[in-house]
Design a protein around this motif. Sequence first.
Motif, short mmCIF file in Angstrom:
data_model
loop_
_atom_site.label_atom_id
_atom_site.label_comp_id
_atom_site.label_asym_id
_atom_site.label_seq_id
_atom_site.Cartn_x
_atom_site.Cartn_y
_atom_site.Cartn_z
N LYS A 27 0.83 -1.20 0.00
CA LYS A 27 0.00 0.00 0.00
C LYS A 27 0.87 1.25 0.00
CE LYS A 27 -3.73 2.37 2.45
NZ LYS A 27 -3.05 3.68 2.44
N ALA A 28 1.98 1.22 0.76
CA ALA A 28 2.88 2.37 0.79
C ALA A 28 3.44 2.65 -0.60
CB ALA A 28 4.01 2.13 1.78
N TYR A 29 3.80 1.59 -1.33
CA TYR A 29 4.30 1.80 -2.69
C TYR A 29 3.20 2.40 -3.57
CZ TYR A 29 6.44 1.48 -7.18
OH TYR A 29 6.94 1.84 -8.41
N PHE A 30 1.98 1.91 -3.44
CA PHE A 30 0.87 2.48 -4.21
C PHE A 30 0.64 3.95 -3.86
CE2 PHE A 30 -1.27 -1.96 -4.55
CZ PHE A 30 -0.44 -2.29 -5.61
N ASP A 31 0.74 4.27 -2.57
CA ASP A 31 0.56 5.67 -2.15
C ASP A 31 1.65 6.55 -2.77
OD1 ASP A 31 -1.62 4.91 -0.66
OD2 ASP A 31 -0.58 4.93 1.27
N TYR A 32 2.84 6.00 -2.87
CA TYR A 32 3.95 6.73 -3.51
C TYR A 32 3.64 6.97 -4.98
CZ TYR A 32 8.66 7.62 -5.35
OH TYR A 32 9.75 8.16 -5.99
N VAL A 33 3.17 5.94 -5.66
CA VAL A 33 2.81 6.08 -7.08
C VAL A 33 1.65 7.07 -7.23
CG1 VAL A 33 1.85 4.86 -9.08
CG2 VAL A 33 3.68 3.80 -7.73
N ASN A 34 0.66 6.96 -6.34
CA ASN A 34 -0.47 7.89 -6.39
C ASN A 34 -0.01 9.33 -6.23
OD1 ASN A 34 -2.19 5.70 -6.62
ND2 ASN A 34 -2.80 5.71 -4.46
N GLY A 60 4.12 -4.50 -5.29
CA GLY A 60 3.49 -3.27 -5.76
C GLY A 60 4.10 -2.76 -7.05
N TYR A 61 5.43 -2.80 -7.14
CA TYR A 61 6.12 -2.34 -8.35
C TYR A 61 5.69 -3.17 -9.55
CZ TYR A 61 9.90 -0.86 -11.44
OH TYR A 61 10.62 -0.36 -12.51
N LEU A 62 5.65 -4.49 -9.39
CA LEU A 62 5.26 -5.36 -10.51
C LEU A 62 3.82 -5.09 -10.93
CD1 LEU A 62 5.78 -7.71 -12.45
CD2 LEU A 62 5.14 -9.28 -10.60
N PRO A 77 16.29 0.61 -10.59
CA PRO A 77 14.96 1.21 -10.62
C PRO A 77 14.95 2.49 -11.45
CG PRO A 77 16.03 1.66 -8.52
CD PRO A 77 16.93 0.72 -9.27
N PRO A 78 13.78 2.89 -11.94
CA PRO A 78 13.68 4.17 -12.64
C PRO A 78 14.07 5.33 -11.71
CG PRO A 78 11.57 3.02 -12.62
CD PRO A 78 12.50 2.20 -11.81
N VAL A 92 9.09 5.07 -10.23
CA VAL A 92 7.81 4.65 -10.82
C VAL A 92 8.09 4.12 -12.22
CG1 VAL A 92 5.51 5.39 -11.52
CG2 VAL A 92 6.58 6.40 -9.50
N PRO A 93 7.63 2.89 -12.52
CA PRO A 93 7.89 2.35 -13.86
C PRO A 93 7.16 3.15 -14.93
CG PRO A 93 6.41 0.91 -12.63
CD PRO A 93 6.89 1.95 -11.67
N THR A 94 7.65 3.02 -16.15
CA THR A 94 7.02 3.65 -17.30
C THR A 94 6.62 2.57 -18.29
OG1 THR A 94 9.18 3.96 -18.32
CG2 THR A 94 8.31 5.79 -17.04
#
Length: 429
Positions: free
Chosen positions: A70-77, A335-337, A420-421, A425-427
């Motif tokens: 969830k923390a990774y998703f929050d970072y992406v958000n 989360g990254y995947l 990592p990028p 966040v991946p592109t």
Amino acid sequence: MHRTAQRGLAIASTIALLIAAAGCSGDDGGSSSGGASVPGVTDTEIVVGTHMPLTGPASAGYSKIAPATKAYFDYVNANGGVHGRKITYKIMDDGYNPANTQQVVRQLVLQDKVFAVLNGLGTPTHTGVLDFLKTNRVPDLFVASGSRSWDQPDKYPGTFGFNPDYTVEGKILANYVKANHAGQKVCFLGQDDDFGRDSLVGVEKVLGAGGVAVKQTYVTSNTNVAPQIGAFKAAGCQVVVLATVPGFTALSVGTAARLGFKPQWLVSNVGGDHPTLAKQLGEAAPLLEGMVGANYLPMQNDTANPWIQLFTKINKEHNGDAPFDGNTVYGMSVGYLFVQVLLAAGKDLTREKVLTAVQKGGFQGPGLAPLRFSDKDHSGYGGQRLTRVSGGAQSYFGPTYETDEEDGPVAEFSTAPVAPPANGVPTVS
């Protein structure tokens, strides 16, 4: 108190006793940009869910996985989301109880209308929802277990694993035993389900049907493993392979110390995270010295690794700076995947497009071993690297290995992980 919570407390109290002894000795759906109704998807949000043991006999360590995801998703958000959509992650506690799993997954699918179930944890728990998720056409992505059950593309086309399967892992651990402990008596303790059984299959593929002298099992409802460990001591076992969740790894090591039994331990990656075990054992953590395990993600204490630097930053900013261990790394890697897969599926998001994107494969991230996703292989990571606890720290040694579920060789895998990028966040590739 809930029965599984009681079991978790029982494990903790049993370990405490062993330490003392050792010292003496949403809406109805949404729409994609194309306008077709897709559950869990609107123009601004993607809702996914999971079942996790936040309490109960497997909560040690594992309760940290979903918050890290969830923390990774929050970072992406915070960095704009995925194709303009924010990811909402609904985390349900099942206490590692299969009956609870069925209940909470039904809620996620029928009431919360999630787009997908992501990283549902546990072999005995997730096995019971495979048919329900298939019937409801819910993508069942990156199951948090190495059971071979997730790799059945003909029977369960929407289910994909993440962990290396337990037979692959068993072969890699046994390959180490064969090379370094030839002639010694090898014994095995495994969970009484596909986790333990699949692991034993892998061990015996390398050591032979007669290569394991004593085989024992445990159930998570019984925190007394003295009979099993006592049988190993009586048989003169010199090497013990553990297919155990963290609480039962700690119980096994602590019980062995109480009985004056000191084998070479080899531990499955799902039960071998040193910070988790050290926390469980407390003052008896030095009992973990020399323990050999296996992993396939960056080591949590490798501060020079760019993935660990990224995940540490996210952990501080979005996860309350929680204690950082292998479960944190695991959760963020999942989360990254998932974000990679969402990007590959495109802005016009559908369940079918997500499954097609996973099967197309080609994903690279923090893993040391290759991801094997294809239309014929839903198993996830295909190898591991060995770890050892020395001086109170866990670190890698030797090469990364890959192998198959059958009789193929255990071979070195030499391709280095990608960085990592720049922004984490991946592109779209």
